[in-house]
Design a protein around this motif. Structure first.
Motif, PDB file in Angstrom:
ATOM      1  N   CYS A  92       0.838  -1.204   0.000  1.00  0.00           N
ATOM      2  CA  CYS A  92       0.000   0.000   0.000  1.00  0.00           C
ATOM      3  C   CYS A  92       0.875   1.257   0.000  1.00  0.00           C
ATOM      4  O   CYS A  92       1.997   1.234   0.523  1.00  0.00           O
ATOM      5  N   ALA A 111       4.953   1.978  -0.092  1.00  0.00           N
ATOM      6  CA  ALA A 111       5.504   0.632  -0.312  1.00  0.00           C
ATOM      7  C   ALA A 111       5.043   0.083  -1.660  1.00  0.00           C
ATOM      8  O   ALA A 111       5.787  -0.650  -2.339  1.00  0.00           O
ATOM      9  N   SER A 129       6.090  -3.872   3.430  1.00  0.00           N
ATOM     10  CA  SER A 129       5.454  -3.045   4.462  1.00  0.00           C
ATOM     11  C   SER A 129       6.496  -2.541   5.451  1.00  0.00           C
ATOM     12  O   SER A 129       7.255  -3.326   6.013  1.00  0.00           O
ATOM     13  N   SER A 167       5.780  -1.001   8.383  1.00  0.00           N
ATOM     14  CA  SER A 167       5.337  -1.305   9.750  1.00  0.00           C
ATOM     15  C   SER A 167       5.169  -2.794   9.994  1.00  0.00           C
ATOM     16  O   SER A 167       5.313  -3.270  11.124  1.00  0.00           O
ATOM     17  N   THR A 195       0.171  -3.330   8.390  1.00  0.00           N
ATOM     18  CA  THR A 195      -0.891  -2.792   7.536  1.00  0.00           C
ATOM     19  C   THR A 195      -1.925  -3.873   7.240  1.00  0.00           C
ATOM     20  O   THR A 195      -1.588  -4.928   6.692  1.00  0.00           O
ATOM     21  N   VAL A 243       5.003  10.261   9.801  1.00  0.00           N
ATOM     22  CA  VAL A 243       3.966   9.515   9.072  1.00  0.00           C
ATOM     23  C   VAL A 243       4.380   9.317   7.609  1.00  0.00           C
ATOM     24  O   VAL A 243       4.183   8.246   7.035  1.00  0.00           O
ATOM     25  N   SER A 283       6.530   8.319   4.705  1.00  0.00           N
ATOM     26  CA  SER A 283       7.632   7.367   4.594  1.00  0.00           C
ATOM     27  C   SER A 283       8.739   7.928   3.705  1.00  0.00           C
ATOM     28  O   SER A 283       8.482   8.398   2.594  1.00  0.00           O
ATOM     29  N   LEU A 316       2.446  11.763  -4.016  1.00  0.00           N
ATOM     30  CA  LEU A 316       1.867  11.293  -2.742  1.00  0.00           C
ATOM     31  C   LEU A 316       2.437  12.093  -1.567  1.00  0.00           C
ATOM     32  O   LEU A 316       1.699  12.508  -0.667  1.00  0.00           O
ATOM     33  N   VAL A 339      -1.720   1.759   9.150  1.00  0.00           N
ATOM     34  CA  VAL A 339      -3.166   1.669   8.914  1.00  0.00           C
ATOM     35  C   VAL A 339      -3.607   0.243   9.238  1.00  0.00           C
ATOM     36  O   VAL A 339      -3.600  -0.639   8.397  1.00  0.00           O
TER      37      VAL A 339
HETATM   38  O1  M6R Z   1       3.717   0.284   6.963  1.00  0.00           O
HETATM   39  P1  M6R Z   1       3.437   0.155   5.507  1.00  0.00           P
HETATM   40  O2  M6R Z   1       4.658   0.235   4.670  1.00  0.00           O
HETATM   41  O3  M6R Z   1       2.636  -1.095   5.178  1.00  0.00           O
HETATM   42  O4  M6R Z   1       2.504   1.380   5.144  1.00  0.00           O
HETATM   43  C1  M6R Z   1       1.967   1.541   3.870  1.00  0.00           C
HETATM   44  C2  M6R Z   1       1.382   2.932   3.687  1.00  0.00           C
HETATM   45  O5  M6R Z   1       0.359   3.154   4.622  1.00  0.00           O
HETATM   46  C3  M6R Z   1       2.440   4.028   3.821  1.00  0.00           C
HETATM   47  O6  M6R Z   1       3.493   3.853   2.930  1.00  0.00           O
HETATM   48  C4  M6R Z   1       1.802   5.415   3.589  1.00  0.00           C
HETATM   49  O7  M6R Z   1       1.396   5.528   2.243  1.00  0.00           O
HETATM   50  C5  M6R Z   1       2.787   6.534   3.957  1.00  0.00           C
HETATM   51  N1  M6R Z   1       2.141   7.504   4.800  1.00  0.00           N
HETATM   52  C6  M6R Z   1       3.346   7.243   2.760  1.00  0.00           C
HETATM   53  O8  M6R Z   1       4.226   8.256   3.102  1.00  0.00           O
END
Ligand code: M6R
Length: 369
Positions: A57, A60, A104, A106, A109, A155, A157, A241, A366
């Motif tokens: 998502c 990523a 991911s 985190s 997700t 927040v 990435s 983004l 998320v």
């Molecule tokens: O923890 P994740 O890599 O799974 O998170 C995926 C997205 O929620 C995350 O990359 C989000 O788009 C960021 N806020 C982008 O800067």
């Protein structure tokens, strides 16, 4: 701890050379051979893989889009990339010879987790690319390749994205290595280039003052567009983004080849358009095409912000603002081309008075649907 930086995001942008180096550490030996022993999928199984599906998502997902170019080029295995939130509700065609790569930061997700469960139920093997030790996604995968970005607090990435790219390149090269593809020689060269990439990221970071100044001067704008081709297209999506989530601006990324199919109608006087230019070396046809695209939008009034390699003189006459990035092999260019876009978004958001570490309406991970 922000260690003297005004925000975690600025600190994390600055940490990128180290994050990239740490993610490569111990994974390439002195002779240029990759050793990913931690990828517990036996080489015999990897040799049988006939399809790769990347699910992720947000940022990523953009790393996944870039991975496709590398995987297909170096391994000749077909690769699909899909938003986890779409994949999980589809009826995808998967079997034991499918390698699903779940990316991911985190590892928590929800959509990515559900996508990997969906894939495993159908017998596919899942390799996680993750930044958080012991989180749910790696725990539920067959194997994991950790990115070593360190904790990412902001927040938005940034350093996690660069290390996800490194991990994707490593997976692609490793698949190529175990399968002995005809790109063997090229793989050796790329491995060497990867070893120098952290220094290239450092160099870009040292030249960002004009980008910051430009970002401040555009703080009153409503829209910024981003264009790219090939791996520059996902970089454009990522630039857009970052600007949406931090500056709360209308920002869109397009494949430059799509301009005439609609987006060129958006171009108007003084509209800022960021263009990621592929290297003039190698696949020079891509470069020539994008130079024409820059001319086309400029003729219609766009204010062109051109991200181009050092020594690329062809873009100079059409660039209202020129941002130089180090010479890099085409597939690795996103590692250096993304950095100015992160700095641009962070500075522009700050100039608009926004809180960059905690943008409105967003959560770092998320975990709900
Ligand atoms: O923890 P994740 O890599 O799974 O998170 C995926 C997205 O929620 C995350 O990359 C989000 O788009 C960021 N806020 C982008 O800067």
């Amino acid at each position: 701890e922000k260690c003297g930086y005004a925000s975690f995001m600025l600190k994390e942008i600055a940490e990128q050379p180290k994050a990239v180096a740490d993610t490569l550490l111990g994974r390439i030996d002195g002779s240029g051979t990759l050793s990913l022993d931690e990828v517990r999928i036996p080489p015999g199984v990897l040799r049988e893989v006939d399809k790769v599906v990347v699910v992720a998502c947000g940022t990523a997902f953009h790393a996944g889009l870039i991975a496709k170019y590398a995987i297909e080029h170096w391994t000749r295995i077909p690769c699909e990339v899909e938003l986890a939130s779409e994949f999980r509700y589809r009826d995808p065609i998967l079997d034991q010879q499918t390698l699903v790569v779940a990316i991911s930061q985190s590892g928590e997700t929800m959509d990515t987790l559900m996508a990997l469960r969906h894939a495993r139920e159908q017998g596919a093997r899942v390799l996680a690319i993750c930044n958080t030790n012991g989180s749910t996604i790696p725990r539920e995968s067959d194997a994991v390749l950790y990115t070593h970005a360190g904790p990412e607090v902001a927040v938005a990435s940034t350093k996690a994205f660069l290390t996800q790219l490194v991990a994707c390149y490593l997976v692609a090269l490793y698949l190529g290595q175990v399968r002995g593809t005809k790109y063997g020689d090229e793989i050796g060269d790329v491995v060497r280039d990867l070893s120098g990439i952290s220094g290239a990221v450092e160099r870009v970071l040292g030249t960002m003052d004009p980008v910051r100044e430009l970002a401040r001067s555009l703080a009153h704008k409503n829209t910024v567009l981003f264009l790219g081709r090939h791996v520059g297209h996902p970089v454009a999506l990522e630039g857009a983004l970052k600007l949406k989530e931090l500056a709360y601006m209308h920002a869109e990324g397009f494949a430059a080849g799509e301009l005439k199919h609609g987006p060129i109608a958006l171009i108007e006087e003084d509209l800022p358009v960021v263009v990621v230019v592929p290297s003039p070396r190698g696949r020079s046809v891509l470069h020539d095409k994008i130079v024409s695209n820059i001319q086309e939008i400029r003729a219609r009034g766009a204010r062109t912000i051109v991200i181009a390699e050092e020594g690329d003189e062809a873009v100079v006459p059409y660039a209202d603002h020129l941002v130089r990035i180090p010479v890099t092999p085409t597939l690795l260019q996103p590692l250096v081309a993304t950095v100015p876009l992160q700095v641009f978004a962070c500075e522009l958001a700050t100039a608009r008075g926004n809180e960059v570490d905690q943008p409105r309406n967003l959560a770092k991970s998320v975990t709900v649907e």
